[in-house]
Design an enzyme around this catalytic site. Structure first.
Site, PDB file in Angstrom:
ATOM      1  N   LYS A 272     -29.966  -7.857 -21.361  1.00 17.12           N
ATOM      2  CA  LYS A 272     -30.972  -6.966 -21.944  1.00 17.12           C
ATOM      3  C   LYS A 272     -30.303  -5.758 -22.592  1.00 17.12           C
ATOM      4  O   LYS A 272     -29.237  -5.344 -22.149  1.00 17.12           O
ATOM      5  CB  LYS A 272     -31.899  -6.441 -20.833  1.00 17.12           C
ATOM      6  CG  LYS A 272     -32.897  -7.433 -20.309  1.00 17.12           C
ATOM      7  CD  LYS A 272     -33.753  -6.780 -19.221  1.00 17.12           C
ATOM      8  CE  LYS A 272     -34.718  -7.783 -18.607  1.00 17.12           C
ATOM      9  NZ  LYS A 272     -35.687  -8.329 -19.562  1.00 17.12           N
ATOM     10  N   ARG A 346     -39.619 -17.352 -14.445  1.00 16.32           N
ATOM     11  CA  ARG A 346     -40.325 -18.637 -14.436  1.00 16.32           C
ATOM     12  C   ARG A 346     -39.532 -19.719 -13.701  1.00 16.32           C
ATOM     13  O   ARG A 346     -40.106 -20.671 -13.196  1.00 16.32           O
ATOM     14  CB  ARG A 346     -40.670 -19.050 -15.875  1.00 16.32           C
ATOM     15  CG  ARG A 346     -39.486 -19.279 -16.764  1.00 16.32           C
ATOM     16  CD  ARG A 346     -39.840 -19.211 -18.245  1.00 16.32           C
ATOM     17  NE  ARG A 346     -40.105 -17.834 -18.696  1.00 16.32           N
ATOM     18  CZ  ARG A 346     -40.476 -17.505 -19.930  1.00 16.32           C
ATOM     19  NH1 ARG A 346     -40.663 -18.440 -20.844  1.00 16.32           N
ATOM     20  NH2 ARG A 346     -40.686 -16.245 -20.256  1.00 16.32           N
TER      21      ARG A 346
HETATM   22  N1  BES Z   1     -38.707  -9.193 -16.109  1.00 14.16           N
HETATM   23  C1  BES Z   1     -38.827  -9.499 -17.485  1.00 14.16           C
HETATM   24  C2  BES Z   1     -40.192  -9.108 -18.056  1.00 14.16           C
HETATM   25  C3  BES Z   1     -40.492  -7.641 -18.107  1.00 14.16           C
HETATM   26  C4  BES Z   1     -40.246  -6.916 -19.253  1.00 14.16           C
HETATM   27  C5  BES Z   1     -41.096  -7.012 -17.028  1.00 14.16           C
HETATM   28  C6  BES Z   1     -40.563  -5.563 -19.295  1.00 14.16           C
HETATM   29  C7  BES Z   1     -41.413  -5.667 -17.076  1.00 14.16           C
HETATM   30  C8  BES Z   1     -41.148  -4.944 -18.210  1.00 14.16           C
HETATM   31  C9  BES Z   1     -38.620 -10.995 -17.707  1.00 14.16           C
HETATM   32  O1  BES Z   1     -37.763 -11.625 -16.825  1.00 14.16           O
HETATM   33  C10 BES Z   1     -38.060 -11.175 -19.066  1.00 14.16           C
HETATM   34  O2  BES Z   1     -36.960 -10.790 -19.278  1.00 14.16           O
HETATM   35  N2  BES Z   1     -38.846 -11.752 -19.962  1.00 14.16           N
HETATM   36  C11 BES Z   1     -38.404 -11.986 -21.293  1.00 14.16           C
HETATM   37  C12 BES Z   1     -38.563 -13.454 -21.568  1.00 14.16           C
HETATM   38  C13 BES Z   1     -37.928 -13.922 -22.820  1.00 14.16           C
HETATM   39  C14 BES Z   1     -36.427 -13.846 -22.755  1.00 14.16           C
HETATM   40  C15 BES Z   1     -38.342 -15.362 -23.057  1.00 14.16           C
HETATM   41  C16 BES Z   1     -39.287 -11.162 -22.219  1.00 14.16           C
HETATM   42  O3  BES Z   1     -40.500 -11.095 -22.003  1.00 14.16           O
HETATM   43  O4  BES Z   1     -38.747 -10.569 -23.150  1.00 14.16           O
HETATM   44 MN    MN Z   2     -35.755 -11.526 -17.478  1.00 12.41          MN
END
Ligand code: BES
Ligand code: MN
Ligand code: ZN
Length: 493
Positions: A272, A346
């Site tokens: 990230k 997931r």
């Molecule tokens: N934990 C994150 C989602 C999240 C983002 C929670 C911001 C709280 C605040 C999740 O694991 C994630 O990284 N999701 C990605 C998925 C993508 C890579 C398909 C997302 O939503 O960007």
């Molecule tokens: Mn994630």
């Protein structure tokens, strides 16, 4: 906080709190208060509109001396969420100057339509308002010298029993919620998978439910390959916690809850950006909701057989980390192509859901997860996303959200979205690769692992597990989900 329900009269040594709604009676209510405390009703009416969260400190007069009073505005048609929020904000923002004795009175034409609901909301709110986020600070102000605040509700004799029940409920919720808020706010170096499991174990020692924790070796033996894949890059072994609450009396329904317990989500190799990465300590808000619901169900002795499952791990960068393009297996036996290692929630939920359905066969299956940024782009911090294959379940969850103030909003899960995560090489891939419909394709992914269960809902709580609160300058934990799920469970038939 010490809460008491009495038929006493106003005591001038306590601060008197008068919650007031904005409605056609406002002027009459203010006049009554003015008469009782020898105030100028005209000024009172000019100064106080009873808008939600409006607070007016007033010095009243009684035959034996002055009294401190606070008029608390509730706005129009206050809901449970209004009562809770107004009380919580008021107490948190004023706690340092309030006396230790507080009284709440309704005898000035300000009695709410639903008194028990109001009392529960106020108690929940005041108790939560005591929460302090700075438990890692070392300064003097953190040393708790404060004697317990006493909060007294003045009611009619016929209202005592009901009011006591409501007050106890409000306080019980607040106690559970505060510990969850601490857990979700805790930084990842104070929160390993084993700490999550220990939370459940400790809770089960105090309340009537059981916990079984699977550690790494058993997780491997059981074949929870989704959880193991995410855990590959971690220095901390994963845990898989199973909680079970069985009521003493007759059982109305058997409900399975699965919560995402990612103790820190760096994204893994699909790392990230760093600007908001620190918020990823709270990527276990779904787990917290499941913990809290089990604890509250046991406290309230609900007639529901409840099973809670929390797969827990962090998602870290390491030579051993799972890589984009890797193909992994899962507890269900289905193969998964990893496109993006940041779509890790997931993977662990897939195992949680499969394990739940295959080993416990719940009639209702609900998972909660801080799953996607996409749901935040859709709904902001205002509501959680609801994804369900069952119309009635969906309707009931939305109603519970409305009543509890922990709102949900439905999304479609049409088959076209499922097409987007078809994989060339495996049964399914964990990311479509396209910057669209991210919350929905995540739900479609999970649907692969419910084994055709016909009463399933997925709640994406990424936007609501953390939000602006009076406790902190940055977003912080809310304990979202406990009120919602308990309300839902209490209204099952
Ligand atoms: N934990 C994150 C989602 C999240 C983002 C929670 C911001 C709280 C605040 C999740 O694991 C994630 O990284 N999701 C990605 C998925 C993508 C890579 C398909 C997302 O939503 O960007
Ligand atoms: Mn994630
Ligand atoms: Zn995550």
């Amino acid at each position: 906080m010490q809460i008491r329900i009495t038929t006493d009269s106003v005591n001038k040594d306590a601060a008197l709190i008068l919650p007031i709604e904005k409605n056609g009676h406002l002027s009459a209510v203010l006049q009554q208060i003015a008469t009782e405390f020898d105030l100028d009703s005209q000024f009172l009416e000019l100064d106080f509109a009873a808008s939600a969260k409006e607070i007016m400190p007033v010095q009243g007069n009684t035959p034996t001396g002055k009294i401190r009073m606070y008029l608390l505005g509730l706005g129009e048609n206050p809901t449970f969420a209004t009562w809770l929020q107004v009380a919580r904000t008021f107490f948190h923002n004023n706690r340092k100057k309030l006396p230790l004795q507080l009284q709440v009175a309704w005898s000035f034409g300000n009695r709410p339509e639903n008194l028990p609901l109001a009392i529960e909301g106020i108690c929940n709110g005041f108790c939560l308002g005591e929460y302090k986020i700075g438990r890692f600070k070392t300064g003097d102000d953190q040393v708790s010298t404060q004697v317990e605040t006493s909060l007294e509700f003045l009611v009619a004799p016929s209202e005592i029993a009901q009011a006591k029940t409501s007050a106890q409920r409000g306080q019980a919720f607040a106690e559970t919620q505060s510990t969850l808020i601490d857990l979700v706010n805790a930084p990842s170096n104070y929160k390993n998978p084993i700490d999550l499991s220990n939370w459940a174990l400790r809770s089960s020692e105090k309340h009537q439910f059981t916990v079984r924790v699977m550690e790494k070796a058993e997780i491997e033996k059981t074949g929870l390959h989704g959880l193991l894949a995410v855990n590959r890059g971690s220095e901390y072994p994963a845990t898989f916690t199973i909680m079970e609450y069985i009521p003493n009396g007759p059982v109305l329904k058997k409900v399975g809850l699965v919560g995402k317990g990612v103790t820190f989500d760096s994204g893994g190799l699909s790392i990230k950006p760093s600007a908001n990465m620190h918020f990823m300590k709270s990527d276990m808000g779904g787990a917290a909701a499941v913990f809290g619901t089990l604890e509250m169900a046991a406290k309230l002795k609900l007639p529901i057989h409840l099973i809670g499952i929390v797969p827990a791990t962090d998602n870290s960068v390491d030579a051993l980390s799972v890589k984009p393009s890797d193909i992994i297996s899962s507890y269900s036996g289905k193969s998964i192509e990893i496109i993006d290692t940041d779509a890790e929630g997931r993977l662990i939920l897939a195992d949680g859901l499969s394990y739940m359905v295959q080993n416990y066969q719940p009639e209702i299956l609900i998972d909660l997860a801080t799953l996607t940024g996409s749901v935040i782009r859709s709904l902001g911090y205002v509501a959680g996303g609801l994804f369900s294959n069952n119309e009635e379940l969906s309707k009931d969850l939305i109603s519970a959200g409305q009543r509890s103030g922990e709102r949900l909003w439905p999304f479609p899960i049409w088959e076209e979205y499922g097409e987007m995560i078809r994989s060339d090489m495996a049964d399914v891939k964990n990311f479509s690769g396209k910057p669209m419909a991210g919350a929905i394709t995540a739900a479609k992914f999970l649907e692969h692992f419910i084994h055709d269960h016909t009463c399933w809902a997925h709640l994406d709580i990424a936007g609501v597990a953390m939000s602006d609160t009076e406790f902190s300058m940055q977003k912080s934990a809310t304990a979202f989900g406990v009120r919602l799920l308990i309300d839902f469970l209490e209204n099952l038939d």
